[in-house]
Scaffold this motif. Structure first.
Motif, short mmCIF file in Angstrom:
data_model
loop_
_atom_site.label_atom_id
_atom_site.label_comp_id
_atom_site.label_asym_id
_atom_site.label_seq_id
_atom_site.Cartn_x
_atom_site.Cartn_y
_atom_site.Cartn_z
N ALA A 1 28.66 113.68 79.19
CA ALA A 1 30.06 113.67 79.46
C ALA A 1 30.48 114.05 80.24
O ALA A 1 31.21 114.07 81.19
N GLY A 2 31.15 115.82 80.04
CA GLY A 2 31.12 116.59 80.92
C GLY A 2 31.29 116.92 82.45
O GLY A 2 31.70 116.25 83.38
N LEU A 3 29.40 117.05 82.52
CA LEU A 3 28.72 117.17 83.61
C LEU A 3 29.44 115.85 84.57
O LEU A 3 30.08 116.42 85.74
N SER A 4 29.13 115.09 84.09
CA SER A 4 29.29 113.98 84.58
C SER A 4 30.70 113.57 85.46
O SER A 4 31.40 113.18 86.19
N MET A 5 31.61 113.64 84.16
CA MET A 5 33.14 113.14 84.29
C MET A 5 33.80 114.24 84.83
O MET A 5 34.77 113.65 86.26
N MET A 6 33.22 115.56 85.09
CA MET A 6 34.04 116.20 85.69
C MET A 6 33.57 115.88 87.66
O MET A 6 34.22 116.73 88.15
N GLY A 7 32.17 116.07 87.93
CA GLY A 7 31.40 116.20 89.14
C GLY A 7 32.57 114.42 89.45
O GLY A 7 32.82 114.99 90.67
N VAL A 8 32.18 113.93 89.55
CA VAL A 8 33.33 112.52 89.78
C VAL A 8 34.67 112.61 89.85
O VAL A 8 34.98 112.34 90.49
N TYR A 9 35.72 113.01 89.15
CA TYR A 9 36.67 113.39 89.41
C TYR A 9 37.12 114.04 90.26
O TYR A 9 38.34 114.30 90.77
N ILE A 10 36.94 115.19 90.81
CA ILE A 10 37.02 116.05 92.00
C ILE A 10 36.49 115.19 92.88
O ILE A 10 38.04 115.80 94.39
N PHE A 11 36.16 114.08 93.56
CA PHE A 11 35.67 113.39 94.45
C PHE A 11 36.60 112.50 94.47
O PHE A 11 37.78 112.22 95.76
N MET A 12 37.71 112.08 92.87
CA MET A 12 38.47 111.07 92.54
C MET A 12 40.24 111.96 93.82
O MET A 12 41.06 110.48 93.34
N THR A 13 40.80 112.83 93.06
CA THR A 13 41.39 113.59 93.26
C THR A 13 41.92 113.96 94.23
O THR A 13 42.50 113.40 95.10
N GLN A 14 40.72 113.35 95.32
CA GLN A 14 40.98 114.05 96.66
C GLN A 14 40.68 112.49 97.82
O GLN A 14 41.17 112.24 99.09
N TYR A 15 40.21 111.76 97.01
CA TYR A 15 39.60 110.06 97.24
C TYR A 15 41.24 109.44 97.64
O TYR A 15 41.70 109.23 98.63
N LEU A 16 42.28 110.37 96.33
CA LEU A 16 44.10 109.30 96.47
C LEU A 16 44.75 109.66 96.93
O LEU A 16 45.43 109.39 97.76
N GLN A 17 44.38 110.74 96.92
CA GLN A 17 45.21 111.70 98.46
C GLN A 17 44.80 111.44 99.90
O GLN A 17 45.22 111.30 101.25
N LEU A 18 43.04 112.05 100.20
CA LEU A 18 43.09 112.16 101.57
C LEU A 18 42.78 110.18 102.49
O LEU A 18 42.49 110.81 103.48
N VAL A 19 42.01 110.35 101.35
CA VAL A 19 41.61 108.16 101.55
C VAL A 19 42.66 107.38 101.59
O VAL A 19 42.85 107.19 102.67
N LEU A 20 43.04 107.39 100.29
CA LEU A 20 44.39 106.31 100.22
C LEU A 20 45.65 107.06 100.76
O LEU A 20 46.43 105.49 100.94
N GLY A 21 45.37 107.52 100.71
CA GLY A 21 46.92 108.59 101.80
C GLY A 21 48.09 108.52 100.98
O GLY A 21 49.22 108.74 101.07
N LEU A 22 47.90 108.46 99.08
CA LEU A 22 48.99 109.23 98.11
C LEU A 22 49.64 110.51 98.46
O LEU A 22 49.03 111.39 99.05
N THR A 23 50.70 110.54 98.28
CA THR A 23 51.72 111.57 97.73
C THR A 23 50.67 112.38 96.60
O THR A 23 50.33 111.99 95.87
N PRO A 24 51.03 114.39 96.52
CA PRO A 24 51.03 114.37 95.20
C PRO A 24 50.67 113.57 94.04
O PRO A 24 50.29 113.62 93.03
N LEU A 25 52.05 113.70 94.11
CA LEU A 25 52.93 112.82 92.81
C LEU A 25 52.56 111.82 92.88
O LEU A 25 51.88 110.88 91.51
#
Length: 519
Positions: free
Chosen positions: A280-304
């Motif tokens: 669970a820890g491996l899978s969660m952190m593995g995908v989470y690092i992509f999610m945070t970048q996806y929110l900003q660099l793909v969807l264009g959201l600000t850090p906040l």
């Protein structure tokens, strides 16, 4: 045997001390996730390579995991409060230095020091709780607060990072830990009693070197293979790490006070809980690092905005953690674990469906299911690991659970992060213009942030095409990692269903932690 006399019932001093203990635990967990939203800003200012970017994030978790067993033994020898305060001071200093790093190499070094300092917190605080609270019910509640502090810290990390990054520079993400550590240094000596175990085993330097070297060698080998393919260097380092790990396990069998009690793995439920916890820890952190970048660099959201988008994840994870013990009393730990893992698998499956124009809402739906499903795995799993261990080994079981969580999370970032970036490069490389300079091609293939920067420099329709292609490749890579995470959840659910019994761990997990000497 402790150096002070503890009353049977906790006093106001112990309860205030518990609050002081919980704060650094929250910061310790927060530091694993708070940095994720700062990655784009760090990439722009320090210009790290893809490998350096991953090391900035995951070296903290690697060294925490590598030193947990060592710090537990060291605390027994020199005093648990003393080790906790030394770690807090080192954590504060390293946080300030990390905030003002001027190169990727310096930031990696400071994150490594943060990992060593962070490794003092979990074993020291857990040992202090076991000594401060002798009443069974008080101790159960105290351990519940201790677990919740880690859960809340990991959950609010992205939100705290988003708030800080909205108005300050990326280094502010590190400075948030400093006031908490200073508070611990001021109040800890007054509120926390000191404990030493005069019969504690000696610190075994060979075991410490073997465990740390094995972890780092295995991770480095996997990262290099993911980045460069099956090159001789990566394979050799990986095999060396496996060999060191085998030597470490073999050595523990012959030590009077082992860093790792391998006999615990003879218990099927213990093994199932550890595996589920780790996957669970491996899978969660593995995908989470992509999610945070996806929110900003793909969807264009600000850090906040990206931090706000993770609030549902944080709320559901906290709610799931608090409800898990009650669900375990009614359903049993086995059903809670299996159903949680299956629900988490659904969340990973939803994430794998992320596509425009509804990518944000699909991602949030996936986050909700993942967090609600995995929260019982972490909470009930931790309790079950302690329950299935004999009373005299409860401390070793707790340390092993924490090591498994930290190492698996760090491995998820390193291994799945590397594999995801490998897929990103494989999909992006053929689509880049042949006329693009080699230096720009390398930057674009290294990170999504690099590709967006190159696209901005090229400009016009050609630049827009590069940016769109890079974002599509990154999204596809995230979806592939989500599919991998779903498979891991299904495997963990199958193992839990096969190896666990219905009566195990149902609501009395912490009753085995009853050694007033804190051995």
């Amino acid at each position: 045997m402790s150096t002070t006399t503890i009353p049977a019932k906790a006093t106001r001093r112990e309860w205030i001390g518990l609050a002081i203990i919980a704060l650094p635990c929250m910061v310790y967990a927060m530091d694993l996730t708070v940095l994720n939203l700062a990655l784009p800003a760090i990439s722009a200012e320090l210009d790290p390579s893809a490998s350096q970017l991953l090391w900035i994030v995951d070296v903290y978790g690697f060294l925490v995991a590598g030193f947990l067993m060592t710090m537990g033994t060291l605390g027994d020898r020199i005093g648990r409060r003393k080790l906790l305060l030394i770690g807090a001071a080192a954590f504060a200093v390293a946080s300030v230095l990390a905030a003002f790093s001027r190169s990727a190499e310096m930031l990696i070094a400071m994150r490594a020091l943060l990992g060593v300092a962070g490794a003092t917190l979990a074993p020291s605080t857990m040992s202090l709780i076991r000594n401060m609270f002798h009443d069974e019910h008080e101790r159960q509640f105290a351990i519940g607060v201790w677990i919740a502090a880690f859960s809340v810290g990991g959950a609010i990390g992205p939100l705290v990072g988003g708030l800080l990054l909205q108005w300050w520079w990326w280094g502010a993400a590190f400075l948030a830990a400093v006031p908490v550590m200073v508070l611990l240094l001021v109040l800890g000596p007054k509120l926390l009693p000191e404990y030493r175990d005069p019969d504690a085993g000696k610190l075994d330097p060979a075991s410490m070197a073997q465990s740390l070297s094995a972890v780092l060698a295995v991770v480095y080998g996997l990262k290099r293979i993911a980045e460069y393919g099956m090159d001789p260097r990566g394979v050799a380092v990986l095999l060396a790490g496996v060999a060191l790990g085998a030597l470490f396990v073999r050595r523990q069998k012959h030590l009077a006070y082992p860093f790792l009690d391998v006999t615990l793995f003879r218990r099927p439920a213990f093994s199932a809980a550890i595996v589920a916890y780790a996957l669970a820890g491996l899978s969660m952190m593995g995908v989470y690092i992509f999610m945070t970048q996806y929110l900003q660099l793909v969807l264009g959201l600000t850090p906040l905005q990206a931090g706000v988008a993770t609030i549902p994840w944080s709320v559901c994870f906290t709610v799931g953690s608090l409800l898990a013990p009650r669900l375990a009393r009614h359903w049993g730990a086995r059903r809670v674990m299996v159903r949680g893992l299956l629900f988490a698998a659904v969340g990973f499956g939803i994430t794998a469906l992320v596509t425009p124009p509804h990518g944000l809402w699909i991602l949030i739906a996936g986050m909700l299911a993942m967090s609600l499903g995995m929260a019982p795995v972490f909470t009930v799993g931790n309790e079950l690991i302690i329950t299935t261990a004999p009373p005299e080994r409860a401390g070793a079981a707790s340390a092993l659970a924490e090591t498994s969580a930290e190492l698996s999370g760090a491995l998820g970032i390193a291994v799945l992060g590397s594999l995801g970036m490998l897929a990103y490069r494989l999909w992006l490389d053929p689509a880049l213009p042949a006329t693009l300079p080699d230096a720009d091609t390398t930057r674009a293939l290294s990170t999504l942030g690099g590709a967006v920067t190159v696209a901005g420099e090229v400009g016009g329709a050609a630049g827009a095409a590069i940016a769109d292609t890079a974002r599509t490749a990154f999204t596809d890579a995230m979806r592939a990692i989500a599919v991998f995470g779903m498979a891991m959840m299904l495997i963990a659910a199958w193992m839990a269903a096969r190896l666990m019994r219905d009566g195990e761990g149902a609501g009395h997990a912490t009753t085995t932690v009853d050694d007033p000497a804190g051995a």
